[in-house]
Design an enzyme around this catalytic site. Structure first.
Site, PDB file in Angstrom:
ATOM      1  N   ASP A 183     -12.646  -2.683   0.673  1.00 38.99           N
ATOM      2  CA  ASP A 183     -12.098  -4.905   0.458  1.00 38.99           C
ATOM      3  C   ASP A 183     -12.619  -5.593  -1.007  1.00 38.99           C
ATOM      4  OD1 ASP A 183      -9.728  -4.836   1.525  1.00 38.99           O
ATOM      5  OD2 ASP A 183      -9.760  -6.120   3.654  1.00 38.99           O
TER       6      ASP A 183
ATOM      7  N   THR B 116     -10.854 -22.983  11.186  1.00 43.36           N
ATOM      8  CA  THR B 116     -11.786 -22.732  12.450  1.00 43.36           C
ATOM      9  C   THR B 116     -13.547 -22.643  12.778  1.00 43.36           C
ATOM     10  OG1 THR B 116     -10.446 -21.599  13.937  1.00 43.36           O
ATOM     11  CG2 THR B 116     -11.507 -21.654  14.861  1.00 43.36           C
TER      12      THR B 116
ATOM     13  N   GLY C 298     -11.569 -14.823   8.416  1.00 40.72           N
ATOM     14  CA  GLY C 298     -11.183 -13.521   8.672  1.00 40.72           C
ATOM     15  C   GLY C 298     -11.756 -11.906   8.612  1.00 40.72           C
ATOM     16  N   GLY C 299     -11.171 -10.759   8.938  1.00 43.01           N
ATOM     17  CA  GLY C 299     -11.519  -9.433   8.111  1.00 43.01           C
ATOM     18  C   GLY C 299     -11.637  -9.115   7.175  1.00 43.01           C
TER      19      GLY C 299
ATOM     20  N   LYS D 253      -9.061  -5.971  10.937  1.00 44.29           N
ATOM     21  CA  LYS D 253     -10.474  -6.194  10.399  1.00 44.29           C
ATOM     22  C   LYS D 253     -10.637  -5.494  11.393  1.00 44.29           C
ATOM     23  CE  LYS D 253      -8.433  -6.545   6.059  1.00 44.29           C
ATOM     24  NZ  LYS D 253      -8.090  -6.176   4.291  1.00 44.29           N
TER      25      LYS D 253
ATOM     26  N   GLY E 137      -4.017 -11.079  -6.498  1.00 46.99           N
ATOM     27  CA  GLY E 137      -4.290 -10.245  -4.877  1.00 46.99           C
ATOM     28  C   GLY E 137      -4.002  -8.742  -5.351  1.00 46.99           C
TER      29      GLY E 137
ATOM     30  N   SER F 254       0.390  -1.572   0.306  1.00 44.37           N
ATOM     31  CA  SER F 254      -0.105   0.203  -0.088  1.00 44.37           C
ATOM     32  C   SER F 254       0.624   1.228   0.277  1.00 44.37           C
ATOM     33  CB  SER F 254      -0.761  -0.108   1.064  1.00 44.37           C
ATOM     34  OG  SER F 254      -2.118  -1.023   1.051  1.00 44.37           O
TER      35      SER F 254
ATOM     36  N   ASN G 250     -11.218  -1.788   6.464  1.00 44.87           N
ATOM     37  CA  ASN G 250      -9.891  -2.275   6.219  1.00 44.87           C
ATOM     38  C   ASN G 250      -9.498  -0.744   6.041  1.00 44.87           C
ATOM     39  OD1 ASN G 250     -11.217  -1.530   3.889  1.00 44.87           O
ATOM     40  ND2 ASN G 250      -9.843  -1.867   2.562  1.00 44.87           N
TER      41      ASN G 250
HETATM   42  P1  NAP Z   1      -6.953 -12.633   9.838  1.00 46.14           P
HETATM   43  O1  NAP Z   1      -8.079 -12.020   9.696  1.00 46.14           O
HETATM   44  O2  NAP Z   1      -5.739 -12.769  10.423  1.00 46.14           O
HETATM   45  O3  NAP Z   1      -7.850 -14.170   9.060  1.00 46.14           O
HETATM   46  C1  NAP Z   1      -6.781 -14.379   8.664  1.00 46.14           C
HETATM   47  C2  NAP Z   1      -7.833 -15.701   7.753  1.00 46.14           C
HETATM   48  O4  NAP Z   1      -6.485 -17.184   7.054  1.00 46.14           O
HETATM   49  C3  NAP Z   1      -8.881 -16.569   8.792  1.00 46.14           C
HETATM   50  O5  NAP Z   1      -9.752 -17.367   8.345  1.00 46.14           O
HETATM   51  C4  NAP Z   1      -7.401 -18.464   9.474  1.00 46.14           C
HETATM   52  O6  NAP Z   1      -8.196 -19.178   9.874  1.00 46.14           O
HETATM   53  C5  NAP Z   1      -6.654 -18.135   8.012  1.00 46.14           C
HETATM   54  N1  NAP Z   1      -5.744 -19.112   8.178  1.00 46.14           N
HETATM   55  C6  NAP Z   1      -4.963 -18.758   8.664  1.00 46.14           C
HETATM   56  N2  NAP Z   1      -3.472 -19.414   8.943  1.00 46.14           N
HETATM   57  C7  NAP Z   1      -4.662 -20.670   8.074  1.00 46.14           C
HETATM   58  C8  NAP Z   1      -3.789 -21.763   7.837  1.00 46.14           C
HETATM   59  N3  NAP Z   1      -2.339 -22.442   8.361  1.00 46.14           N
HETATM   60  N4  NAP Z   1      -4.627 -23.327   7.741  1.00 46.14           N
HETATM   61  C9  NAP Z   1      -5.777 -22.908   7.481  1.00 46.14           C
HETATM   62  N5  NAP Z   1      -6.383 -21.849   7.319  1.00 46.14           N
HETATM   63  C10 NAP Z   1      -5.732 -20.240   7.862  1.00 46.14           C
HETATM   64  O7  NAP Z   1      -6.474 -11.793   8.363  1.00 46.14           O
HETATM   65  P2  NAP Z   1      -7.068 -11.147   6.997  1.00 46.14           P
HETATM   66  O8  NAP Z   1      -7.322  -9.672   7.466  1.00 46.14           O
HETATM   67  O9  NAP Z   1      -8.530 -11.555   7.221  1.00 46.14           O
HETATM   68  O10 NAP Z   1      -6.088 -11.300   6.020  1.00 46.14           O
HETATM   69  C11 NAP Z   1      -6.125 -12.591   4.937  1.00 46.14           C
HETATM   70  C12 NAP Z   1      -5.178 -12.549   3.981  1.00 46.14           C
HETATM   71  O11 NAP Z   1      -5.792 -11.802   2.934  1.00 46.14           O
HETATM   72  C13 NAP Z   1      -4.147 -11.486   3.670  1.00 46.14           C
HETATM   73  O12 NAP Z   1      -2.928 -12.451   3.808  1.00 46.14           O
HETATM   74  C14 NAP Z   1      -4.147 -10.633   3.690  1.00 46.14           C
HETATM   75  O13 NAP Z   1      -3.065 -10.172   2.976  1.00 46.14           O
HETATM   76  C15 NAP Z   1      -4.946 -10.349   2.540  1.00 46.14           C
HETATM   77  N6  NAP Z   1      -5.674  -9.889   2.021  1.00 46.14           N
HETATM   78  C16 NAP Z   1      -6.189  -8.833   0.902  1.00 46.14           C
HETATM   79  C17 NAP Z   1      -6.470  -8.067  -0.136  1.00 46.14           C
HETATM   80  C18 NAP Z   1      -5.671  -7.028  -1.258  1.00 46.14           C
HETATM   81  O14 NAP Z   1      -6.007  -6.032  -1.121  1.00 46.14           O
HETATM   82  N7  NAP Z   1      -5.717  -8.369  -1.856  1.00 46.14           N
HETATM   83  C19 NAP Z   1      -7.093  -7.235   0.823  1.00 46.14           C
HETATM   84  C20 NAP Z   1      -7.012  -7.919   2.344  1.00 46.14           C
HETATM   85  C21 NAP Z   1      -6.797  -9.075   2.924  1.00 46.14           C
HETATM   86  P3  NAP Z   1      -8.498 -18.999  11.556  1.00 46.14           P
HETATM   87  O15 NAP Z   1      -9.960 -18.394  11.777  1.00 46.14           O
HETATM   88  O16 NAP Z   1      -8.811 -21.056  11.368  1.00 46.14           O
HETATM   89  O17 NAP Z   1      -7.562 -18.858  12.195  1.00 46.14           O
END
Ligand code: NAP
Length: 279
Positions: free
Chosen positions: A101, A153, A129-130, A65, A238, A17, A86
């Site tokens: 997002d 989960t 997640g978020g 988030k 992404g 970003s 976000n």
């Molecule tokens: P978050 O709130 O921390 O959520 C993480 C998610 O990933 C949860 O569902 C978690 O499952 C799952 N997870 C983590 N480790 C895992 C594993 N080893 N095996 C299976 N599931 C796993 O993060 P977030 O903010 O939602 O972001 C998620 C991803 O999207 C990140 O990589 C972020 O960089 C990306 N993202 C990209 C953009 C973009 O503009 N391209 C925008 C937003 C987010 P549990 O619930 O079981 O912990």
């Protein structure tokens, strides 16, 4: 006076970003900056209160988030509906939460899978997640007939599925069943980030017409996208989403749209050491 904004997260080193906003700020000739702030996992609220004294606002990334909505005094409808934000704006009368997002995700689909019609087939959303929250609200608003949320989960997926009667929670182990009728699969988990590991998904179960999107953009070609491309499936990356969500964020911080002449995708691809891949 310099307009200051930035992104908060933990980790935050991976985010592109700042590169995107810096390119727009420079091209627009603004007296402005956009920083990167690592907040402690147990110190989000205190960190935001501190930054609110210095900045116009912040983007919020992993894993804050959902907490971001909690620190806000009010939320625009998409953030309220998704239960995640976000974008936090530090206004004179309090903190405002927005979610761009979902919009970024839809922009990415329009750009890289223009023939995909959201209303026609079920969507499989990996993660709860978020980012998944913002995606779900936008998918439902855009007319997705059914969204299957698969998460490590299960309880988190179930909580998310309570959002709408078109949303259903499943364990990750049910991916093959969920994939059979899917028109779109979206990885909204953090698996694949920095290439550490990849979800081992049964992509063979997907119809040939399915589109596969990964929200992870570092690396751009995640294991999921490489496997999907090898199967001949249309892929959405992404980075397209990152730029799509950054546009309304820039406008909110700096009071004007980003200059259209800047090719921020090329700038980011160069930084990632990538060339454009055919979708
Ligand atoms: P978050 O709130 O921390 O959520 C993480 C998610 O990933 C949860 O569902 C978690 O499952 C799952 N997870 C983590 N480790 C895992 C594993 N080893 N095996 C299976 N599931 C796993 O993060 P977030 O903010 O939602 O972001 C998620 C991803 O999207 C990140 O990589 C972020 O960089 C990306 N993202 C990209 C953009 C973009 O503009 N391209 C925008 C937003 C987010 P549990 O619930 O079981 O912990």
């Amino acid at each position: 006076m310099t307009i200051r904004a930035g992104v908060v997260g933990n980790p935050v080193a991976h985010t592109m970003s700042p590169m995107i906003h810096a390119a727009w700020i420079e091209a627009a000739g603004l007296d402005a900056d956009y920083g990167k702030f690592l907040l402690p996992l147990d110190g989000f609220r205190a960190g935001i209160q501190d930054l609110a004294k210095q900045l116009r606002g912040v983007n919020v990334t992993i894993p804050f988030k959902e907490q971001a909505l909690g620190v806000a005094d009010w939320a625009e409808p998409l953030a309220a509906a998704s239960g995640a934000a976000n974008l936090l704006l530090f206004n004179a009368d309090g903190i405002e939460a927005r979610n761009t997002d979902g919009l970024g995700m839809l922009v990415a689909l329009t750009e890289q899978a223009p023939k995909f019609e959201i209303a026609n087939q079920p969507v499989v959303l990996l993660g709860a997640g978020g980012a998944a929250r913002g995606a779900l609200a936008a998918l439902l608003q855009a007319g997705a007939p059914e969204v299957y949320i698969l998460n490590r989960t299960l309880e988190r997926a179930e909580t998310l599925a309570d959002m709408d009667k078109r949303a259903f929670a499943l364990p990750l182990g049910w991916a093959a069943e969920a994939f059979e009728e899917a028109g779109l699969v979206i990885n909204a988990t953090s698996v694949g980030l920095s290439g550490v590991d990849d979800l081992d998904l049964p992509l063979d179960a997907l119809p040939e017409s399915a589109v596969v999107m990964d929200m992870v953009y570092r690396p751009l070609q995640t294991g999921l996208l490489r496997a999907a491309r090898a199967r001949g499936l249309l892929c959405v990356d992404g980075l397209a989403m990152l730029i799509g969500q950054a546009v309304p964020s820039f406008e909110a911080f700096y009071g004007r749209p980003p200059p259209a002449q800047v090719d921020v995708r090329s700038i980011c691809l160069k930084a990632l050491g990538q060339t454009e891949t055919a979708p």
